[in-house]
Design a protein around this motif. Structure first.
Motif, PDB file in Angstrom:
ATOM      1  N   ALA A  12       1.155  -1.442  -0.007  1.00  0.00           N
ATOM      2  CA  ALA A  12      -0.301  -0.014  -0.145  1.00  0.00           C
ATOM      3  C   ALA A  12       0.897   1.333   0.285  1.00  0.00           C
ATOM      4  CB  ALA A  12      -1.260   0.266   0.965  1.00  0.00           C
ATOM      5  N   ASP A  13       1.829   1.287   0.310  1.00  0.00           N
ATOM      6  CA  ASP A  13       2.903   2.151   0.334  1.00  0.00           C
ATOM      7  C   ASP A  13       3.228   2.544  -0.757  1.00  0.00           C
ATOM      8  OD1 ASP A  13       4.178   4.377   2.883  1.00  0.00           O
ATOM      9  OD2 ASP A  13       5.817   3.594   1.509  1.00  0.00           O
ATOM     10  N   ARG A  16       0.747   4.511  -3.224  1.00  0.00           N
ATOM     11  CA  ARG A  16       1.051   5.620  -2.126  1.00  0.00           C
ATOM     12  C   ARG A  16       1.822   6.643  -2.533  1.00  0.00           C
ATOM     13  NH1 ARG A  16       3.077   8.543   1.464  1.00  0.00           N
ATOM     14  NH2 ARG A  16       4.223   6.947   2.361  1.00  0.00           N
ATOM     15  N   ARG A  17       3.209   6.071  -2.986  1.00  0.00           N
ATOM     16  CA  ARG A  17       4.141   7.093  -3.574  1.00  0.00           C
ATOM     17  C   ARG A  17       4.053   7.154  -4.703  1.00  0.00           C
ATOM     18  NH1 ARG A  17       9.132   4.477  -1.634  1.00  0.00           N
ATOM     19  NH2 ARG A  17       8.022   2.561  -0.895  1.00  0.00           N
ATOM     20  N   TRP A 251      -6.022  -3.385  -1.411  1.00  0.00           N
ATOM     21  CA  TRP A 251      -7.005  -2.828  -2.149  1.00  0.00           C
ATOM     22  C   TRP A 251      -8.561  -3.397  -2.565  1.00  0.00           C
ATOM     23  CZ3 TRP A 251      -4.933   0.822  -6.233  1.00  0.00           C
ATOM     24  CH2 TRP A 251      -3.955   1.358  -5.865  1.00  0.00           C
ATOM     25  N   ARG A 287     -11.445   6.838  -3.837  1.00  0.00           N
ATOM     26  CA  ARG A 287      -8.999   5.945  -3.622  1.00  0.00           C
ATOM     27  C   ARG A 287      -8.914   7.381  -2.151  1.00  0.00           C
ATOM     28  NH1 ARG A 287      -5.984   4.993  -7.558  1.00  0.00           N
ATOM     29  NH2 ARG A 287      -3.727   6.808  -7.886  1.00  0.00           N
ATOM     30  N   THR A 288      -9.117   8.310  -1.908  1.00  0.00           N
ATOM     31  CA  THR A 288      -7.959   9.665  -1.188  1.00  0.00           C
ATOM     32  C   THR A 288      -8.190   8.705  -0.103  1.00  0.00           C
ATOM     33  OG1 THR A 288      -8.929  11.231  -2.244  1.00  0.00           O
ATOM     34  CG2 THR A 288      -8.590  11.406   0.151  1.00  0.00           C
ATOM     35  N   ILE A 291      -5.702   5.166  -0.404  1.00  0.00           N
ATOM     36  CA  ILE A 291      -4.239   5.563  -0.519  1.00  0.00           C
ATOM     37  C   ILE A 291      -3.770   6.217   0.620  1.00  0.00           C
ATOM     38  CG2 ILE A 291      -2.614   6.348  -1.904  1.00  0.00           C
ATOM     39  CD1 ILE A 291      -4.294   6.638  -4.223  1.00  0.00           C
ATOM     40  N   PHE A 292      -5.042   7.036   1.450  1.00  0.00           N
ATOM     41  CA  PHE A 292      -4.190   7.876   2.228  1.00  0.00           C
ATOM     42  C   PHE A 292      -5.008   7.951   3.596  1.00  0.00           C
ATOM     43  CE2 PHE A 292      -3.277  10.771  -1.485  1.00  0.00           C
ATOM     44  CZ  PHE A 292      -2.369  10.748  -0.962  1.00  0.00           C
ATOM     45  N   ARG A 321       2.025  12.501   3.237  1.00  0.00           N
ATOM     46  CA  ARG A 321       0.678  12.095   4.018  1.00  0.00           C
ATOM     47  C   ARG A 321      -0.546  13.488   3.242  1.00  0.00           C
ATOM     48  NH1 ARG A 321       0.959   6.940   5.149  1.00  0.00           N
ATOM     49  NH2 ARG A 321       3.458   6.514   4.858  1.00  0.00           N
TER      50      ARG A 321
END
Length: 395
Positions: A12-13, A16-17, A251, A287-288, A291-292, A321
């Motif tokens: 997941a990280d 995100r990146r 996800w 999605r926000t 992801i966050f 973040r």
């Protein structure tokens, strides 16, 4: 039987990146290409009528490039036929080279049997004739946008020119005082791009690929939402889009990624900035959250007593973040007001202060006033950081 390769596995990280890098928030910004580079990179910049700190289409390049000149932003979008406005994720500024790839949508509009507004006989042809003789023109210059003062009560002229816009016979070539400025497509679009030759499949394949590149990695719903495609339209072309299947931990849904994004190093400087609620990094609320881990809703149209974070709460991005929210306002005398501040914890204080002071400088404010802070114990630390940042900025 051919055995398909196993999809790449991402944490997941990592996802995100990848998303941050694809959206221009990880690594050094490309200042040489400037605002136009941001537009090409994102593929779509959403427009919105609300202007608190600035309008959303100004906030998008600011968030990535820093204190870019606001007049330069408008010029970069519209001068030299660099862009056009059309329906994508919503009303969006789009790179002019993508005109051929929206042929599928123009055809769909032409095939619609019903419209919400009646159009008097002859008005459409008259609008085209007037634009040919006098354009570019606003709806007011064409003869009036409204029949009455009601916002929804369009004149026949406004209905006609908006219909011509959707058909592709007319283009919005700029915004002037927030009014659309219309011109004939034959005059505004470069001749090599002015065609509807691409079939629906080719258009959709291109837009799916562009969405995947702009997102870095996304689910079917993420990719469809970027240019507001239907899920089945994505399904029909994604195998040939150039995107590759991936599995993202947590996800729970199939995803696809841009191969270049998977190959790129995920390191570099993170931006600290306020984000427009309509920024493509966060415009998809589901999605926000995925992801966050950050729940955000625009509350401008929520009755004031029911608002949680404020009229136009802008998420604060720092260190990759989302660390807080600021509901801003501007007052005479060069004052940026943080009407309401929400912090995700004490560690968010320096970042929120930095974001506030930089935003104040960008809109020519010399003072920042903080009103409500949702965590009262963080109010004084935030005020101290804002004062320190302001002092440093004035040196």
């Amino acid at each position: 039987m051919t055995t398909l390769p196993r999809p790449a596995a991402l944490s997941a990280d990592e996802a995100r990146r990848i998303a941050l890098k694809a959206q221009g928030f990880l690594g050094a910004p490309d200042r040489r290409s400037g605002v136009r580079g941001v537009l090409r990179h994102l593929g779509a910049v959403q427009l919105d009528t609300i202007s608190v700190l600035a309008r959303s289409h100004e906030l998008i390049p600011y968030a990535r490039l820093g204190r870019v000149g606001r007049r330069a932003v408008e010029a970069a979008y519209w001068q030299d036929t660099h862009a056009f406005e059309y329906w994508s994720h919503a009303a969006c500024i789009l790179p002019i080279e993508e005109w051929p790839h929206f042929a599928f949508r123009r055809r769909a509009y032409r095939d619609r049997p019903h419209w919400n507004h009646d159009l008097p006989t002859g008005v459409y042809d008259q609008v085209i004739k007037q634009l040919r003789a006098e354009g570019p023109l606003t709806a007011t210059e064409l003869g009036g946008a409204k029949k009455t003062s009601e916002w929804w009560d369009w004149s026949g002229t406004k209905v006609a020119v908006e219909r011509a816009l959707m058909y592709g016979e007319v283009v919005c070539v700029e915004r002037r005082g927030w009014k659309r400025v219309y011109d004939l497509a034959e005059r505004a679009v470069p001749p090599e791009l002015l065609h509807d030759d691409l079939d629906d499949t080719e258009c959709l394949r291109r837009l799916v690929r562009l969405a995947g590149q702009s997102l870095g990695v996304g689910t079917r719903a993420d990719i469809a939402d970027y240019h507001r495609l239907k899920g089945e339209q994505v399904d029909a072309v994604i195998a040939d889009s150039g995107l590759v299947p991936v599995e993202v931990a947590g996800w729970g849904k199939p995803a696809w990624a841009d191969p270049a994004a998977l190959a790129a190093p995920l390191r570099g400087r993170h931006r600290t900035t306020l984000l427009s609620p309509f920024d493509s990094l966060i415009w998809d609320r589901a999605r926000t959250e995925r992801i966050f881990g950050f729940t955000h809703r625009l509350e401008a149209y929520v009755p004031k007593p029911k608002r949680v974070h404020g009229y136009y709460a802008m998420p604060v991005l720092a260190g990759g973040r989302l660390v807080g929210r600021v509901d801003p306002a501007r007052e005479a005398g060069g004052v940026l007001v943080a009407r309401q501040v929400t912090l995700e914890g004490p560690k968010a204080v320096p970042a929120v202060a930095e974001a506030l002071v930089e935003a104040a400088s960008w809109v020519d404010c010399t003072t920042v006033r903080v009103e409500r802070v949702d965590a009262p114990e963080l109010r004084e630390p935030l005020l101290r950081e804002v004062t320190r940042s302001l002092t440093a900025a004035l040196r």
